[in-house]
Design a protein around this motif. Structure first.
Motif, mmCIF file in Angstrom:
data_model
loop_
_atom_site.group_PDB
_atom_site.id
_atom_site.type_symbol
_atom_site.label_atom_id
_atom_site.label_comp_id
_atom_site.label_asym_id
_atom_site.label_seq_id
_atom_site.Cartn_x
_atom_site.Cartn_y
_atom_site.Cartn_z
ATOM 1 N N PRO A 193 0.821 -1.208 0.000
ATOM 2 C CA PRO A 193 0.000 0.000 0.000
ATOM 3 C C PRO A 193 0.861 1.267 0.000
ATOM 4 N N CYS A 194 0.342 2.288 -0.651
ATOM 5 C CA CYS A 194 1.131 3.489 -0.889
ATOM 6 C C CYS A 194 0.888 4.547 0.191
ATOM 7 N N HIS A 195 1.605 5.657 0.040
ATOM 8 C CA HIS A 195 1.478 6.756 1.003
ATOM 9 C C HIS A 195 1.834 8.065 0.309
ATOM 10 N N THR A 196 1.545 9.137 0.979
ATOM 11 C CA THR A 196 2.070 10.453 0.619
ATOM 12 C C THR A 196 2.839 10.968 1.830
ATOM 13 N N HIS A 197 3.594 12.032 1.652
ATOM 14 C CA HIS A 197 4.150 12.752 2.805
ATOM 15 C C HIS A 197 4.189 14.225 2.428
ATOM 16 N N GLU A 198 3.156 14.937 2.901
ATOM 17 C CA GLU A 198 2.961 16.340 2.544
ATOM 18 C C GLU A 198 4.146 17.221 2.938
ATOM 19 N N ARG A 199 4.968 16.740 3.839
ATOM 20 C CA ARG A 199 6.068 17.561 4.340
ATOM 21 C C ARG A 199 7.374 17.333 3.587
ATOM 22 N N ARG A 200 7.366 16.375 2.652
ATOM 23 C CA ARG A 200 8.586 16.061 1.903
ATOM 24 C C ARG A 200 8.225 15.607 0.494
ATOM 25 N N TYR A 252 13.586 -5.239 -9.984
ATOM 26 C CA TYR A 252 14.404 -4.076 -10.330
ATOM 27 C C TYR A 252 14.950 -3.485 -9.033
ATOM 28 N N THR A 253 15.757 -2.456 -9.176
ATOM 29 C CA THR A 253 16.306 -1.723 -8.040
ATOM 30 C C THR A 253 15.973 -0.257 -8.217
ATOM 31 N N PHE A 254 15.741 0.454 -7.118
ATOM 32 C CA PHE A 254 15.537 1.889 -7.251
ATOM 33 C C PHE A 254 16.199 2.632 -6.097
ATOM 34 N N ILE A 255 16.677 3.830 -6.427
ATOM 35 C CA ILE A 255 17.239 4.750 -5.439
ATOM 36 C C ILE A 255 16.179 5.784 -5.124
ATOM 37 N N TRP A 256 15.953 6.008 -3.856
ATOM 38 C CA TRP A 256 14.990 7.018 -3.424
ATOM 39 C C TRP A 256 15.739 8.116 -2.667
ATOM 40 N N ALA A 257 15.258 9.326 -2.849
ATOM 41 C CA ALA A 257 15.849 10.472 -2.147
ATOM 42 C C ALA A 257 14.735 11.427 -1.775
ATOM 43 N N MET A 258 14.839 11.993 -0.575
ATOM 44 C CA MET A 258 13.796 12.888 -0.067
ATOM 45 C C MET A 258 14.406 14.174 0.465
ATOM 46 N N ALA A 259 13.623 15.230 0.394
ATOM 47 C CA ALA A 259 14.006 16.516 0.987
ATOM 48 C C ALA A 259 12.733 17.269 1.317
ATOM 49 N N GLY A 260 12.842 18.189 2.281
ATOM 50 C CA GLY A 260 11.670 18.970 2.651
ATOM 51 C C GLY A 260 11.705 19.408 4.092
ATOM 52 N N GLU A 261 10.594 19.215 4.783
ATOM 53 C CA GLU A 261 10.411 19.772 6.117
ATOM 54 C C GLU A 261 11.181 19.016 7.195
ATOM 55 N N GLN A 263 13.490 14.979 8.253
ATOM 56 C CA GLN A 263 14.247 13.821 7.781
ATOM 57 C C GLN A 263 13.719 12.505 8.342
ATOM 58 N N SER A 264 12.519 12.507 8.869
ATOM 59 C CA SER A 264 11.954 11.315 9.490
ATOM 60 C C SER A 264 11.468 10.340 8.425
ATOM 61 N N PHE A 265 12.132 9.181 8.329
ATOM 62 C CA PHE A 265 11.773 8.184 7.318
ATOM 63 C C PHE A 265 10.329 7.735 7.461
ATOM 64 N N ASN A 266 9.832 7.671 8.691
ATOM 65 C CA ASN A 266 8.484 7.154 8.945
ATOM 66 C C ASN A 266 7.396 8.218 8.896
ATOM 67 N N ASP A 267 7.737 9.422 8.496
ATOM 68 C CA ASP A 267 6.726 10.479 8.375
ATOM 69 C C ASP A 267 5.954 10.273 7.082
ATOM 70 N N MET A 268 4.922 9.434 7.163
ATOM 71 C CA MET A 268 4.132 9.063 5.989
ATOM 72 C C MET A 268 2.653 9.149 6.316
ATOM 73 N N ASP A 269 1.865 9.541 5.335
ATOM 74 C CA ASP A 269 0.419 9.508 5.448
ATOM 75 C C ASP A 269 -0.065 8.313 4.652
#
Length: 277
Positions: A193-200, A252-261, A263-269
């Motif tokens: 299941p997917c998520h968003t993170h409005e802060r990043r 497959y393999t993927f690289i993920w990168a985040m930036a924003g409000e 650095q909490s990996f678990n900050d997900m909606d």
């Protein structure tokens, strides 16, 4: 340096396939002997690919784009090698990166160059840079030194291994968070299941795919989803309001990168499956 401006969900509802790809998909990052960059106004990412092929390539500031005398004057960068062995030199200090090794370079380093150990089998350096407000030390972390996290199962077709490189409990950074996810054979789904993170916001880079392999990357608001057809070594810019999930014709393999409000990996909606449309 290519420029991409930020968009909003109301605009995206009206996009056809070509427009959707133009806004969010980066189709070609790697050109032999060149350093390619895309500047996104979504959290001001610079997304790049470097293939040194018998030459040395230098990371240079775009005066018009970032208004700096050198690239890392007000930025930090995370680099992961997805090719053969190569060398990143930071202000005279050499760092050898084997495939899937990571290097973080902090704010204030003036000269960054890239070379391959073998021009006939060159390195392929993928990088993400974001603005930084504090200087952190340059750190290399090889995949053999990174701590793997095993998640998912074959019944959900999402058995995978996650390597967190740049994060609060790993390599320290100002705001960049970066890692890599490897799907095991016969597994095709990521982040569902997917998520968003409005802060990043987030950037996905897909690789280790066969020539005829495809990932269907899902994006958009949960009640107004769209998809992008993604192929090997292509990247997707994912705004904070968008889901980011995919399913492939192969693992497959993927690289993920985040930036924003934060650095909490678990900050997900989290989004329940029944809410998706």
């Amino acid at each position: 340096m290519e420029i991409r401006y930020a968009t909003n969900p109301e605009q995206t509802k009206t996009y056809d396939t070509e427009k959707l790809r133009d806004e969010y998909l980066i189709e070609r990052l790697f050109v032999p002997g060149e350093l390619k960059m895309v500047y996104s106004h979504v959290d001001r990412y610079i997304i790049g690919g470097v293939i040194p092929k018998g030459n040395t390539l230098q990371l240079e500031a775009g005066k018009k784009e970032i208004g700096a005398d050198y690239f890392l004057e007000r930025r930090e960068i995370g680099i992961i090698n997805v090719g053969s062995a190569g060398v990143v030199t930071v202000d005279g200090q050499e760092y050898v990166l084997e495939t899937k090794d990571c290097l973080y370079v902090g704010l204030g380093n003036e000269e960054v160059t890239f070379t391959s150990e073998d021009a006939n089998s060159p390195a392929r350096f993928y990088f993400i840079s974001v603005p930084a407000h504090k200087q952190y030390e340059t750190v290399k972390l090889s995949i053999s030194e990174a701590t793997p996290t095993h998640l998912g199962d074959i019944s959900g077709s999402n058995e995978r291994t996650i390597y967190k490189y740049i994060h609060p409990d790993g390599i320290q950074s100002s705001q960049l968070v970066m890692g890599m996810t490897l799907l095991k054979p016969n597994n095709m789904w990521n982040t569902m299941p997917c998520h968003t993170h409005e802060r990043r916001s987030e950037v996905y880079f897909y690789f280790d795919m066969p020539e005829d392999g495809t990932v269907f990357h899902f994006m958009g608001q949960p009640n107004e989803t769209r998809h992008l057809v993604v192929r090997n070594e292509q990247a997707v810019i994912s705004p904070s309001w968008s889901i980011h999930s995919g399913v492939g014709t192969n693992n497959y393999t993927f690289i993920w990168a985040m930036a924003g409000e934060n650095q909490s990996f678990n900050d997900m909606d989290m989004i329940e499956m029944k809410e998706l449309k």
